[in-house]
Design an enzyme around this catalytic site. Structure first.
Site, short mmCIF file in Angstrom:
data_model
loop_
_atom_site.label_atom_id
_atom_site.label_comp_id
_atom_site.label_asym_id
_atom_site.label_seq_id
_atom_site.Cartn_x
_atom_site.Cartn_y
_atom_site.Cartn_z
CG HIS A 326 -0.23 0.08 2.54
ND1 HIS A 326 0.20 1.27 3.10
CD2 HIS A 326 0.10 -0.90 3.43
CE1 HIS A 326 0.76 1.01 4.27
NE2 HIS A 326 0.73 -0.29 4.49
CB CYS A 344 2.52 -3.16 5.06
SG CYS A 344 0.99 -3.70 5.89
#
Length: 397
Positions: A326, A344
């Site tokens: 992301h 992430c």
């Protein structure tokens, strides 16, 4: 002399009686031969039994018949004229007489816990008609749990997408019987296998990634299948889907970049900041995951680490363990230079948008270089299992 005369009289009387008896028998024999000759009976004085014989399967009064078992009416020494099979509501069940008129078979699946009645008629080789009537009842299971199948119809998915059949309402006891009811057909040859991840899920995946453009048809003939433990399949399942272009994401965490490959060639390369190297609990863990979900804006709130109401753009979920690809402009200073995320893959906003637009569900994401490995706790961990082990997880091996 009177005695002698009396004897002659007795002899004459006996001779007359015998003559009358003989004449009576002769007349009787002459009458029976004539009736037999007319074809109305046999030498025993009754009609000959019809030659045709009808047989039903299931037999009359049978109980607990599986609704998937065929209903057949067959005849010997004759041909079938008509068959009617009706349920307990009087509705006829579809069926057809074979071309040779020697059998009838239902063409419609029966229901659970119902009574069915049949009437059949046939004409024998002797021209005589015969009829057969009967009834039977089908099995009434203790439970009929539903099942689900993924991918859905008409989906286009990535080359790492597994086929997944789940049983959310109960465990499958007889896995081998269930697995025999499953079939995968592909437009090009693909080696693959079913594997039971647990008692409520069986997945099929290829040995290596699917060939791009493969057309896949899956059929699960589960209706009436004995799951064990008193459970039987509620309905058949099927799906048809297509494998899209070959796109693979590769992240070697020490390199601080994410490479995207199309058909084995580098398609795009984006600087990244991955999970913290020093803390295995915050690594972006090693393993092959797949794109599971895409959201233009994702909620990354995590009170455990002290942040709430955290929204990030272009969120691509790659596990249920907590890993995403992301945008994170707040971490711009470290993107491409240091691994500082909580697991992430952080990208700059423009790069995150470009990748988001290129990704489809089922694309593989391969991570290497971390201290920790991805645990097999995510919803999709099929590619974390070596092929040899995967094959052994089939109930038919």
């Amino acid at each position: 002399m009177r005695l002698s005369t009396g004897r002659r009289t007795v002899r004459r009387n006996r001779t007359g009686i015998l003559a009358i008896l003989f004449l009576t028998l002769a007349l009787a024999v002459g009458c029976t031969s004539e009736t037999a000759g007319s074809g109305s009976g046999s030498g025993g004085g009754g009609d000959a039994p019809p030659k045709a014989k009808l047989v039903a399967q299931p037999a009359a009064d049978a109980t607990d018949v599986l609704p998937t078992d065929p209903v057949t009416i067959t005849v010997t020494e004759g041909t079938i004229d008509a068959v009617t099979l009706t349920n307990d509501e009087g509705k006829a069940v579809k069926g057809a007489v074979a071309a040779d008129k020697l059998s009838w078979t239902n063409a419609e699946t029966l229901g659970f816990g119902k009574k069915y009645s049949y009437t059949a008629s046939a004409t024998g080789s002797d021209g005589k008609k015969v009829e057969l009537k009967g009834a039977f009842t089908t099995l009434k299971p203790a439970k009929t749990p539903r099942a689900t199948i993924n991918p859905g119809d008409n989906a286009t998915v990535g080359v790492a997408m597994p086929i997944s059949i789940k049983f959310p309402e109960g465990k499958v006891v007889d896995k081998a019987t269930v697995e025999k009811a499953l079939k995968v057909e592909t437009s090009v040859p693909v080696e693959g296998s079913w594997a039971w991840l647990h008692d409520q899920q069986v997945d099929w995946r290829p040995k290596v990634y699917w060939p791009a453009g493969t057309k896949v048809t899956v059929t699960a003939k589960l209706y009436g299948v004995n799951y064990g433990g008193g459970a039987f399949g509620k309905a058949d399942l099927s799906t048809k889907f297509t494998i899209g272009r070959n796109q693979v994401v590769k992240v070697n965490t020490p390199d601080h970049k994410m490479n995207v490959y199309r058909d084995g060639k580098l398609f795009a390369s984006y600087p990244s900041s991955n999970g913290k190297d020093a803390d295995p609990n915050l690594n972006t863990p090693n393993g092959t995951m797949i794109v599971m979900q895409k959201d233009p804006i994702g909620d990354f709130s995590n009170p455990r680490y002290g942040y709430t109401n955290v929204k990030k753009k272009w969120a691509v979920r790659i596990s249920n363990h907590g890993e995403f690809i992301h945008e994170n402009e707040e971490n711009r200073a470290n993107i491409g230079k240091a691994n500082t995320s909580h697991g992430c893959v952080n990208l700059l906003e423009a790069d995150a948008k470009a990748y988001f637009d290129s990704a489809i569900i089922g694309d593989p994401v391969e991570v290497t270089g971390s201290q920790a490995n991805m645990p097999a706790t995510s919803d999709v961990y099929d590619w974390l299992i070596p092929w040899a082990q995967w094959q052994k997880m089939s109930a038919l091996k």
